[in-house]
Scaffold this motif. Structure first.
Motif, short mmCIF file in Angstrom:
data_model
loop_
_atom_site.label_atom_id
_atom_site.label_comp_id
_atom_site.label_asym_id
_atom_site.label_seq_id
_atom_site.Cartn_x
_atom_site.Cartn_y
_atom_site.Cartn_z
N PRO A 85 39.33 37.16 50.14
CA PRO A 85 37.90 37.21 49.75
C PRO A 85 37.32 38.62 49.93
O PRO A 85 37.74 39.34 50.82
N ILE A 86 36.42 38.97 49.06
CA ILE A 86 35.75 40.28 49.03
C ILE A 86 36.72 41.44 49.23
O ILE A 86 36.53 42.31 50.08
N ASN A 87 37.82 41.42 48.45
CA ASN A 87 38.82 42.50 48.43
C ASN A 87 39.56 42.67 49.75
O ASN A 87 40.20 43.71 49.98
N ALA A 88 39.53 41.66 50.62
CA ALA A 88 40.16 41.78 51.94
C ALA A 88 41.68 41.84 51.86
O ALA A 88 42.33 42.37 52.76
N THR A 89 42.25 41.28 50.80
CA THR A 89 43.71 41.30 50.65
C THR A 89 44.15 42.02 49.38
O THR A 89 45.26 41.82 48.90
N THR A 90 43.28 42.84 48.84
CA THR A 90 43.67 43.65 47.68
C THR A 90 44.56 44.79 48.16
O THR A 90 44.10 45.69 48.87
N THR A 91 45.82 44.75 47.79
CA THR A 91 46.75 45.81 48.17
C THR A 91 46.66 46.95 47.15
O THR A 91 46.07 46.80 46.07
N VAL A 92 47.26 48.07 47.48
CA VAL A 92 47.18 49.23 46.61
C VAL A 92 47.89 48.96 45.28
O VAL A 92 47.48 49.46 44.22
N THR A 93 48.95 48.14 45.31
CA THR A 93 49.64 47.80 44.06
C THR A 93 48.79 46.87 43.20
O THR A 93 48.81 46.96 41.97
N MET A 94 48.06 45.96 43.84
CA MET A 94 47.15 45.10 43.10
C MET A 94 46.05 45.92 42.43
O MET A 94 45.67 45.66 41.28
N TYR A 95 45.55 46.91 43.15
CA TYR A 95 44.50 47.77 42.59
C TYR A 95 45.03 48.56 41.40
O TYR A 95 44.34 48.73 40.39
N LEU A 96 46.29 49.01 41.52
CA LEU A 96 46.94 49.70 40.40
C LEU A 96 47.05 48.76 39.20
O LEU A 96 46.75 49.15 38.07
N TYR A 97 47.46 47.53 39.45
CA TYR A 97 47.62 46.54 38.39
C TYR A 97 46.28 46.26 37.70
O TYR A 97 46.20 46.18 36.47
N GLU A 98 45.23 46.12 38.49
CA GLU A 98 43.91 45.82 37.92
C GLU A 98 43.46 46.94 36.99
O GLU A 98 42.95 46.68 35.89
N ASN A 99 43.63 48.19 37.42
CA ASN A 99 43.20 49.31 36.58
C ASN A 99 44.07 49.46 35.33
O ASN A 99 43.56 49.81 34.27
N GLY A 100 45.36 49.17 35.47
CA GLY A 100 46.24 49.36 34.33
C GLY A 100 46.22 48.23 33.33
O GLY A 100 46.17 48.48 32.12
N PHE A 101 46.23 46.98 33.83
CA PHE A 101 46.45 45.85 32.93
C PHE A 101 45.24 44.94 32.79
O PHE A 101 45.30 43.98 32.01
N GLU A 102 44.16 45.21 33.51
CA GLU A 102 42.92 44.48 33.29
C GLU A 102 41.85 45.37 32.66
O GLU A 102 41.14 44.97 31.76
N TYR A 103 41.78 46.64 33.15
CA TYR A 103 40.82 47.59 32.58
C TYR A 103 41.47 48.53 31.58
O TYR A 103 40.76 49.33 30.94
N PHE A 104 42.80 48.47 31.47
CA PHE A 104 43.57 49.31 30.53
C PHE A 104 43.30 50.81 30.71
O PHE A 104 43.34 51.57 29.75
N ASP A 105 43.07 51.19 31.96
CA ASP A 105 42.90 52.60 32.29
C ASP A 105 44.24 53.12 32.83
O ASP A 105 44.42 53.31 34.03
N PHE A 106 45.18 53.33 31.91
CA PHE A 106 46.54 53.65 32.32
C PHE A 106 46.65 55.03 32.97
O PHE A 106 47.53 55.25 33.81
N GLY A 107 45.81 55.96 32.59
CA GLY A 107 45.83 57.28 33.21
C GLY A 107 45.48 57.20 34.68
O GLY A 107 46.15 57.78 35.53
N TYR A 108 44.43 56.45 34.98
CA TYR A 108 44.00 56.30 36.38
C TYR A 108 45.03 55.50 37.16
O TYR A 108 45.34 55.83 38.31
N ALA A 109 45.60 54.45 36.55
CA ALA A 109 46.62 53.65 37.22
C ALA A 109 47.85 54.50 37.53
O ALA A 109 48.47 54.36 38.61
#
Length: 304
Positions: free
Chosen positions: A255-279
């Motif tokens: 809950p509230i990003n308490a278990t968001t790992t760095v790989t999950m954050y990478l995945y969110e930026n790349g494959f949910e927001y499609f910001d592949f450069g930032y990912a």
């Protein structure tokens, strides 16, 4: 008139030997070639392309060179720091506990149990190859705050229910427990293999000198296992920074990003927001962090 037929001159043997030698010299490259091509195509090219991608940004559907903009943005991103903090917390608690349990189990299977060794090895290793989706469903039932069997047991002995997956602190604890359950058997097998190559003469000499089993463990077993333990720690560190499946299936980063790992954050930026450069920039910062941590572990272990 003579009927003698003049024999044709034979080709010198040296040329045949040279041709055979050339073919033999090319043989290794022919066999290795397909593997090298596949590696360059599916590993080398993505690595280089993602590095280039980390210096670009998407503008109206086209990648545009942006210099260090992604990296500057990354080091100003509070969510990145939070995901990195979550990953480090899991690393600090999960890896030492997991390796310690793996060492204990490996020693028990190596010397303490003589029957059903094969069955127990398979049983402890099974979580590693179990489908994580199926395992996540089971753990969701076990850790459910209202109907989970674990809270049922706690209530039956007079304790309060624990919000395992609904509280930031307990969600981290749950993730650590699941990760330990999944990977302890894998490290146990590696350490067990290391135990089997320790010379028995060392233990026999220690027994003659009157050493206790505990003294043998700290004076012989652990020093002899040093390369294996170093390997287990380095690989577990890398694995923790790649932690995704457990968090994604159990808590989805909450809950509230308490278990968001760095790989999950990478995945969110790349494959949910499609910001592949930032990912991609996140990926290369993580690679750098892993390299630094691995270097520190090698130095602490005294490896030259």
């Amino acid at each position: 008139m003579s009927n003698t037929v003049t024999p044709k001159p034979k080709a010198p043997r040296t040329s045949k030997a040279k041709a055979t030698k050339n073919k033999a010299g090319l043989a290794p490259y022919v066999f290795v070639g397909p593997a090298v091509i596949l590696f360059l195509l599916f590993t080398g090219y993505p690595i280089v392309y993602s590095l280039i991608l980390s210096f670009t940004t998407n503008v109206e559907g086209a990648n545009t060179f942006a210099g260090f903009e992604n990296y500057i943005r990354l080091f100003q991103d509070s969510l990145f720091y939070e995901s990195l903090f979550n990953t480090f917390i899991i690393l600090i608690f999960q890896v030492p506990i997991m390796i310690m349990l793996a060492v204990i189990l490996a020693n028990v299977l190596h010397s303490g149990i003589h029957r059903f060794k094969g069955v127990l090895r398979v049983a402890f290793f099974t979580p590693t190859v179990t489908s994580l989706v199926a395992a996540a469903v089971i753990f969701l039932l076990i850790l459910n705050q209202d109907f989970g069997i674990l809270n049922f047991i706690l209530q039956s002995i007079g304790m309060d229910r624990i919000p395992w997956l609904n509280d930031p602190f307990w969600a981290k604890v749950s993730l650590i427990i699941v990760t330990i359950w999944r990977w302890t058997g894998y490290n146990m097998i590696i350490i067990l293999a290391g135990l089997q190559v320790i010379p028995k003469d060392l233990y026999e000499a220690a027994s003659i000198d009157g050493a206790t089993p505990l003294r043998k463990f700290f004076s012989i077993t652990l020093p002899q296992l040093k390369p294996v333990l170093l390997f287990a720690f380095v690989m577990s560190t890398i694995g923790t920074f790649q932690l995704f499946d457990e968090a994604f299936n159990l808590t989805d980063g909450g809950p509230i990003n308490a278990t968001t790992t760095v790989t999950m954050y990478l995945y969110e930026n790349g494959f949910e927001y499609f910001d592949f450069g930032y990912a991609s920039s996140i990926a290369y910062v993580v690679v750098l962090i892993i390299a630094v941590l691995s270097f520190i572990q090698f130095k602490l272990a005294g490896d030259d």
